[in-house]
Write an enzyme that holds these catalytic residues in place. Structure first.
Site, mmCIF file in Angstrom:
data_model
loop_
_atom_site.group_PDB
_atom_site.id
_atom_site.type_symbol
_atom_site.label_atom_id
_atom_site.label_comp_id
_atom_site.label_asym_id
_atom_site.label_seq_id
_atom_site.Cartn_x
_atom_site.Cartn_y
_atom_site.Cartn_z
ATOM 1 N N HIS A 17 1.186 -17.697 2.628
ATOM 2 C CA HIS A 17 -0.019 -17.271 1.220
ATOM 3 C C HIS A 17 0.207 -16.408 1.310
ATOM 4 O O HIS A 17 -0.053 -16.412 -0.759
ATOM 5 C CB HIS A 17 -1.246 -18.324 2.069
ATOM 6 C CG HIS A 17 -0.970 -19.622 2.260
ATOM 7 N ND1 HIS A 17 -1.612 -20.363 3.797
ATOM 8 C CD2 HIS A 17 -0.944 -20.450 1.982
ATOM 9 C CE1 HIS A 17 -1.303 -21.007 3.593
ATOM 10 N NE2 HIS A 17 -0.738 -21.528 3.198
ATOM 11 N N LYS A 41 -8.962 -35.020 6.161
ATOM 12 C CA LYS A 41 -8.240 -33.960 6.588
ATOM 13 C C LYS A 41 -9.422 -32.916 8.008
ATOM 14 O O LYS A 41 -10.517 -33.626 7.273
ATOM 15 C CB LYS A 41 -7.865 -32.590 5.934
ATOM 16 C CG LYS A 41 -6.211 -32.516 5.719
ATOM 17 C CD LYS A 41 -6.072 -31.469 5.394
ATOM 18 C CE LYS A 41 -3.883 -32.118 4.539
ATOM 19 N NZ LYS A 41 -3.542 -30.824 4.053
ATOM 20 N N ARG A 90 8.065 -23.843 0.388
ATOM 21 C CA ARG A 90 9.494 -23.567 1.967
ATOM 22 C C ARG A 90 10.576 -24.185 1.971
ATOM 23 O O ARG A 90 12.075 -23.000 2.192
ATOM 24 C CB ARG A 90 8.425 -23.661 2.790
ATOM 25 C CG ARG A 90 7.749 -22.541 3.329
ATOM 26 C CD ARG A 90 6.057 -23.074 4.236
ATOM 27 N NE ARG A 90 6.104 -24.327 3.532
ATOM 28 C CZ ARG A 90 4.805 -24.901 4.024
ATOM 29 N NH1 ARG A 90 3.878 -24.696 5.073
ATOM 30 N NH2 ARG A 90 4.047 -26.286 3.121
ATOM 31 N N SER A 128 0.289 -22.781 8.189
ATOM 32 C CA SER A 128 -0.730 -23.654 8.969
ATOM 33 C C SER A 128 -1.076 -24.264 9.794
ATOM 34 O O SER A 128 -1.298 -24.053 10.966
ATOM 35 C CB SER A 128 -2.028 -23.926 7.733
ATOM 36 O OG SER A 128 -1.997 -23.093 7.210
HETATM 37 P P1 ADP Z 1 -2.075 -28.424 0.985
HETATM 38 O O1 ADP Z 1 -2.918 -28.278 2.199
HETATM 39 O O2 ADP Z 1 -2.017 -28.657 -0.234
HETATM 40 O O3 ADP Z 1 -0.224 -28.202 1.074
HETATM 41 P P2 ADP Z 1 -1.079 -25.436 2.574
HETATM 42 O O4 ADP Z 1 -3.105 -24.559 2.365
HETATM 43 O O5 ADP Z 1 -0.536 -25.896 3.316
HETATM 44 O O6 ADP Z 1 -1.599 -26.843 1.491
HETATM 45 O O7 ADP Z 1 -0.481 -24.391 1.405
HETATM 46 C C1 ADP Z 1 -0.489 -24.336 0.106
HETATM 47 C C2 ADP Z 1 0.364 -24.220 -0.930
HETATM 48 O O8 ADP Z 1 0.780 -22.644 -0.730
HETATM 49 C C3 ADP Z 1 1.260 -24.787 -0.712
HETATM 50 O O9 ADP Z 1 2.003 -24.472 -1.960
HETATM 51 C C4 ADP Z 1 2.396 -24.996 0.490
HETATM 52 O O10 ADP Z 1 3.936 -24.672 0.010
HETATM 53 C C5 ADP Z 1 2.577 -23.085 -0.116
HETATM 54 N N1 ADP Z 1 2.815 -22.387 1.111
HETATM 55 C C6 ADP Z 1 2.237 -22.719 2.841
HETATM 56 N N2 ADP Z 1 3.128 -21.837 3.481
HETATM 57 C C7 ADP Z 1 3.959 -21.224 2.928
HETATM 58 C C8 ADP Z 1 4.692 -20.300 3.824
HETATM 59 N N3 ADP Z 1 5.020 -19.770 4.745
HETATM 60 N N4 ADP Z 1 5.719 -19.548 1.971
HETATM 61 C C9 ADP Z 1 5.487 -20.143 0.768
HETATM 62 N N5 ADP Z 1 4.642 -20.812 0.860
HETATM 63 C C10 ADP Z 1 3.973 -21.279 1.433
#
Ligand code: ADP
Length: 160
Positions: A17, A41, A90, A128
């Site tokens: 992130h 969630k 990703r 996460s």
């Molecule tokens: P959500 O619950 O809305 O999917 P996340 O907190 O999991 O949100 O992730 C927020 C954003 O960050 C999303 O667009 C996700 O694809 C992106 N993201 C998460 N991990 C990575 C990573 N390792 N590399 C690039 N983008 C990421």
């Protein structure tokens, strides 16, 4: 002024992130990282904790603001006078979900553009969920999350 919103659950924020934030902040005047309150969630960290971890992990980015919201993303973006949503990608597996969301957003408000940033190679496997799993089984998460998150997650998981 170009204002972009980067929404997500950030439960917790990972190095993947932060990498997206650093890159997105370079192409916008203000990047608003917005923690989404998702009633479906059951997060490991409270909204306040997630916001605080994000703030502590992004002190090196001058044009960033961390906020939280509930309800519709388009309404939040409108309220913050932003017409750019930034999401990270990703793998192919992210694509279908993101594609659907971006099209839905376009339908709701055609003025809002969803912009995707490709993950950094180093973090393409970091999510996460995988971090929480790894930590639960005693795996080493150093470098995959900001230092502040590493401490917090160790404490939180030890309590389970
Ligand atoms: P959500 O619950 O809305 O999917 P996340 O907190 O999991 O949100 O992730 C927020 C954003 O960050 C999303 O667009 C996700 O694809 C992106 N993201 C998460 N991990 C990575 C990573 N390792 N590399 C690039 N983008 C990421």
């Amino acid at each position: 002024m170009r204002i972009a919103v980067c929404p997500g659950s950030f439960d917790p924020v990972t190095s993947g992130h932060v990498d997206i934030f650093e890159r997105a902040a370079k192409i916008t005047d203000l990047l608003i990282v917005a923690v989404f309150h998702n009633p479906n969630k059951n997060p490991l960290f409270s909204m306040e904790e997630r916001v605080q971890m994000l703030r502590d992990s992004t002190t090196h980015i001058p044009n960033i603001e961390v906020d939280s919201f509930s309800g519709l993303l388009n309404e939040y973006a409108e309220r913050r006078q932003s017409n750019v949503i930034i999401r990270g990608l990703r793998a192919f597996s992210d694509f279908e979900y993101e594609f659907q969301r971006a099209l839905l957003m376009k339908k709701i408000n055609s003025e809002i553009e969803t912009v995707f940033m490709m993950t950094n190679n180093e973090y393409s496997f970091v999510s996460s969920t995988s971090i929480k799993e790894l930590a639960k089984f005693g795996g080493n998460i150093a470098g995959l999350v900001p230092a502040v998150v590493q401490d917090k997650i160790a404490n939180r998981i030890a309590k389970f």
